[in-house]
Design a protein around this motif. Structure first.
Motif, PDB file in Angstrom:
ATOM      1  N   LYS A 196      10.695   8.287   3.883  1.00  0.00           N
ATOM      2  CA  LYS A 196      10.851   9.745   3.964  1.00  0.00           C
ATOM      3  C   LYS A 196       9.842  10.466   3.088  1.00  0.00           C
ATOM      4  O   LYS A 196       9.276  11.488   3.491  1.00  0.00           O
ATOM      5  CB  LYS A 196      12.278  10.132   3.591  1.00  0.00           C
ATOM      6  CG  LYS A 196      13.276   9.715   4.654  1.00  0.00           C
ATOM      7  CD  LYS A 196      14.685  10.077   4.282  1.00  0.00           C
ATOM      8  CE  LYS A 196      15.629   9.598   5.386  1.00  0.00           C
ATOM      9  NZ  LYS A 196      17.010   9.729   5.044  1.00  0.00           N
ATOM     10  N   LEU A 197       9.608   9.949   1.873  1.00  0.00           N
ATOM     11  CA  LEU A 197       8.652  10.599   0.981  1.00  0.00           C
ATOM     12  C   LEU A 197       7.229  10.499   1.526  1.00  0.00           C
ATOM     13  O   LEU A 197       6.458  11.461   1.443  1.00  0.00           O
ATOM     14  CB  LEU A 197       8.730   9.976  -0.420  1.00  0.00           C
ATOM     15  CG  LEU A 197      10.036  10.204  -1.180  1.00  0.00           C
ATOM     16  CD1 LEU A 197      10.032   9.428  -2.487  1.00  0.00           C
ATOM     17  CD2 LEU A 197      10.277  11.679  -1.431  1.00  0.00           C
ATOM     18  N   LEU A 198       6.886   9.344   2.105  1.00  0.00           N
ATOM     19  CA  LEU A 198       5.555   9.194   2.692  1.00  0.00           C
ATOM     20  C   LEU A 198       5.381  10.108   3.898  1.00  0.00           C
ATOM     21  O   LEU A 198       4.325  10.721   4.081  1.00  0.00           O
ATOM     22  CB  LEU A 198       5.309   7.746   3.094  1.00  0.00           C
ATOM     23  CG  LEU A 198       5.003   6.789   1.946  1.00  0.00           C
ATOM     24  CD1 LEU A 198       4.934   5.361   2.447  1.00  0.00           C
ATOM     25  CD2 LEU A 198       3.714   7.177   1.253  1.00  0.00           C
ATOM     26  N   ALA A 199       6.415  10.208   4.730  1.00  0.00           N
ATOM     27  CA  ALA A 199       6.336  11.085   5.895  1.00  0.00           C
ATOM     28  C   ALA A 199       6.182  12.551   5.464  1.00  0.00           C
ATOM     29  O   ALA A 199       5.397  13.287   6.045  1.00  0.00           O
ATOM     30  CB  ALA A 199       7.589  10.921   6.765  1.00  0.00           C
ATOM     31  N   ALA A 200       6.923  12.935   4.422  1.00  0.00           N
ATOM     32  CA  ALA A 200       6.820  14.314   3.925  1.00  0.00           C
ATOM     33  C   ALA A 200       5.437  14.573   3.332  1.00  0.00           C
ATOM     34  O   ALA A 200       4.860  15.653   3.532  1.00  0.00           O
ATOM     35  CB  ALA A 200       7.900  14.572   2.884  1.00  0.00           C
ATOM     36  N   ALA A 201       4.894  13.590   2.607  1.00  0.00           N
ATOM     37  CA  ALA A 201       3.560  13.757   2.011  1.00  0.00           C
ATOM     38  C   ALA A 201       2.490  13.846   3.092  1.00  0.00           C
ATOM     39  O   ALA A 201       1.554  14.643   2.995  1.00  0.00           O
ATOM     40  CB  ALA A 201       3.261  12.592   1.068  1.00  0.00           C
ATOM     41  N   LYS A 202       2.640  13.052   4.163  1.00  0.00           N
ATOM     42  CA  LYS A 202       1.662  13.094   5.264  1.00  0.00           C
ATOM     43  C   LYS A 202       1.747  14.404   6.036  1.00  0.00           C
ATOM     44  O   LYS A 202       0.749  14.921   6.506  1.00  0.00           O
ATOM     45  CB  LYS A 202       1.876  11.903   6.200  1.00  0.00           C
ATOM     46  CG  LYS A 202       1.418  10.587   5.594  1.00  0.00           C
ATOM     47  CD  LYS A 202       1.683   9.432   6.510  1.00  0.00           C
ATOM     48  CE  LYS A 202       1.287   8.118   5.846  1.00  0.00           C
ATOM     49  NZ  LYS A 202       1.631   6.955   6.678  1.00  0.00           N
ATOM     50  N   SER A 203       2.951  14.937   6.190  1.00  0.00           N
ATOM     51  CA  SER A 203       3.105  16.194   6.932  1.00  0.00           C
ATOM     52  C   SER A 203       2.532  17.387   6.156  1.00  0.00           C
ATOM     53  O   SER A 203       2.146  18.371   6.747  1.00  0.00           O
ATOM     54  CB  SER A 203       4.559  16.431   7.276  1.00  0.00           C
ATOM     55  OG  SER A 203       5.313  16.709   6.110  1.00  0.00           O
ATOM     56  N   LYS A 204       2.479  17.272   4.809  1.00  0.00           N
ATOM     57  CA  LYS A 204       1.936  18.359   3.992  1.00  0.00           C
ATOM     58  C   LYS A 204       0.404  18.406   4.071  1.00  0.00           C
ATOM     59  O   LYS A 204      -0.202  19.425   3.820  1.00  0.00           O
ATOM     60  CB  LYS A 204       2.345  18.212   2.528  1.00  0.00           C
ATOM     61  CG  LYS A 204       3.788  18.543   2.295  1.00  0.00           C
ATOM     62  CD  LYS A 204       4.135  18.413   0.816  1.00  0.00           C
ATOM     63  CE  LYS A 204       5.596  18.722   0.589  1.00  0.00           C
ATOM     64  NZ  LYS A 204       5.963  18.564  -0.824  1.00  0.00           N
ATOM     65  N   ARG A 205      -0.205  17.260   4.404  1.00  0.00           N
ATOM     66  CA  ARG A 205      -1.679  17.204   4.453  1.00  0.00           C
ATOM     67  C   ARG A 205      -2.228  17.919   5.630  1.00  0.00           C
ATOM     68  O   ARG A 205      -1.908  18.185   6.629  1.00  0.00           O
ATOM     69  CB  ARG A 205      -2.155  15.752   4.492  1.00  0.00           C
ATOM     70  CG  ARG A 205      -1.894  15.062   3.201  1.00  0.00           C
ATOM     71  CD  ARG A 205      -2.416  13.663   3.263  1.00  0.00           C
ATOM     72  NE  ARG A 205      -1.865  12.895   2.168  1.00  0.00           N
ATOM     73  CZ  ARG A 205      -1.922  11.584   2.088  1.00  0.00           C
ATOM     74  NH1 ARG A 205      -2.456  10.879   3.030  1.00  0.00           N
ATOM     75  NH2 ARG A 205      -1.405  10.963   1.075  1.00  0.00           N
ATOM     76  N   ALA A 261       0.843  -1.208   0.000  1.00  0.00           N
ATOM     77  CA  ALA A 261       0.000   0.000   0.000  1.00  0.00           C
ATOM     78  C   ALA A 261       0.875   1.254   0.000  1.00  0.00           C
ATOM     79  O   ALA A 261       0.575   2.237  -0.694  1.00  0.00           O
ATOM     80  CB  ALA A 261      -0.918  -0.003   1.211  1.00  0.00           C
ATOM     81  N   ASP A 262       1.971   1.219   0.777  1.00  0.00           N
ATOM     82  CA  ASP A 262       2.891   2.361   0.804  1.00  0.00           C
ATOM     83  C   ASP A 262       3.589   2.527  -0.538  1.00  0.00           C
ATOM     84  O   ASP A 262       3.794   3.648  -1.013  1.00  0.00           O
ATOM     85  CB  ASP A 262       3.920   2.197   1.920  1.00  0.00           C
ATOM     86  CG  ASP A 262       3.303   2.320   3.308  1.00  0.00           C
ATOM     87  OD1 ASP A 262       2.171   2.847   3.410  1.00  0.00           O
ATOM     88  OD2 ASP A 262       3.958   1.879   4.282  1.00  0.00           O
ATOM     89  N   ALA A 263       3.977   1.412  -1.156  1.00  0.00           N
ATOM     90  CA  ALA A 263       4.640   1.472  -2.463  1.00  0.00           C
ATOM     91  C   ALA A 263       3.722   2.098  -3.503  1.00  0.00           C
ATOM     92  O   ALA A 263       4.147   2.901  -4.333  1.00  0.00           O
ATOM     93  CB  ALA A 263       5.062   0.073  -2.904  1.00  0.00           C
ATOM     94  N   GLU A 264       2.433   1.767  -3.436  1.00  0.00           N
ATOM     95  CA  GLU A 264       1.463   2.348  -4.367  1.00  0.00           C
ATOM     96  C   GLU A 264       1.304   3.843  -4.113  1.00  0.00           C
ATOM     97  O   GLU A 264       1.224   4.642  -5.045  1.00  0.00           O
ATOM     98  CB  GLU A 264       0.120   1.642  -4.228  1.00  0.00           C
ATOM     99  CG  GLU A 264      -0.880   2.059  -5.279  1.00  0.00           C
ATOM    100  CD  GLU A 264      -2.179   1.285  -5.189  1.00  0.00           C
ATOM    101  OE1 GLU A 264      -3.205   1.870  -5.551  1.00  0.00           O
ATOM    102  OE2 GLU A 264      -2.156   0.113  -4.757  1.00  0.00           O
ATOM    103  N   ALA A 265       1.282   4.228  -2.829  1.00  0.00           N
ATOM    104  CA  ALA A 265       1.161   5.646  -2.488  1.00  0.00           C
ATOM    105  C   ALA A 265       2.380   6.424  -2.961  1.00  0.00           C
ATOM    106  O   ALA A 265       2.260   7.538  -3.487  1.00  0.00           O
ATOM    107  CB  ALA A 265       0.976   5.809  -0.983  1.00  0.00           C
ATOM    108  N   VAL A 266       3.573   5.841  -2.808  1.00  0.00           N
ATOM    109  CA  VAL A 266       4.804   6.502  -3.259  1.00  0.00           C
ATOM    110  C   VAL A 266       4.789   6.645  -4.777  1.00  0.00           C
ATOM    111  O   VAL A 266       5.217   7.657  -5.327  1.00  0.00           O
ATOM    112  CB  VAL A 266       6.053   5.715  -2.784  1.00  0.00           C
ATOM    113  CG1 VAL A 266       7.303   6.200  -3.477  1.00  0.00           C
ATOM    114  CG2 VAL A 266       6.220   5.842  -1.282  1.00  0.00           C
TER     115      VAL A 266
END
Length: 192
Positions: A183-192, A125-130
């Motif tokens: 790191k990319l998922l954490a950055a994307a979540k922090s932007k939301r 699921a994370d790979a798809e989100a990335v």
């Protein structure tokens, strides 16, 4: 080497034109000889480069294979020290687990520094989100991993910036050393 080949080909072309203008077969034969010489120089350069690559890969393999074994403690028998020491995975053995947090122990860091970094384990699921992100990551030609700019493994290597979606589509996978997916998922979540 390519400059030498270019000069030889230009000289051969000039001599061919001269042979056509003067109707002299001698200049034509010299032109052919220069063309053959240019081809031989290209072949010699190919084999020289291939040999250099083989020597470099052998040197890398030798460095990995020649890592010194830990010396047993003075008061500990040698066979007990061998029993206490865990078996090391062979390079390329994919059964070794890498911590998800992105932190590696000393042995894994050393294995990553000597060759191709391990792959970061990522949930599907994370790979798809990335894969849906347009964020830019870095790749190195002839290596299967993508990285964030801060990755220490990239030091001294020529990098190619590419969107993470495109990197995934091209078959690149995340580096375990810099954990770009986390790191990319954490950055994307922090932007939301």
């Amino acid at each position: 080497m390519l400059y030498i080949v270019l000069l030889l080909v230009l000289a051969a072309l000039g001599l061919l034109v001269t042979a056509l203008i003067t109707a002299s077969s001698l200049w034509a034969w010299v032109s052919i000889a220069l063309s053959v010489l240019a081809g031989l120089v290209l072949v010699a350069d190919f084999f020289r480069r291939r040999g250099a690559r083989r020597r470099a890969s052998r040197a890398t393999e030798t460095r990995v294979d020649e890592e010194p074994a830990a010396e047993p403690e003075a008061d500990e028998p040698a066979d007990k020290a061998e029993e206490a020491e865990p078996e090391q995975a062979e390079p390329g053995d994919e059964t070794e687990l890498v911590p998800f947090t992105g932190e590696l122990d000393e042995e894994q860091v050393q294995a990553v520094e000597t060759g191709d970094p391990a792959e970061e384990p990522t949930e599907p699921a994370d790979a798809e989100a990335v894969s849906k992100l347009g964020t830019e990551v870095l790749v190195v030609d002839e290596y299967p991993r993508y990285h964030v700019a801060e990755c220490p493994w990239l030091s001294g290597r020529d990098t190619i910036p590419i969107a993470v979606k495109e990197a995934r589509d091209l078959g690149f996978s995340p580096c375990a050393r810099c954990t770009p997916d986390a790191k990319l998922l954490a950055a994307a979540k922090s932007k939301r």
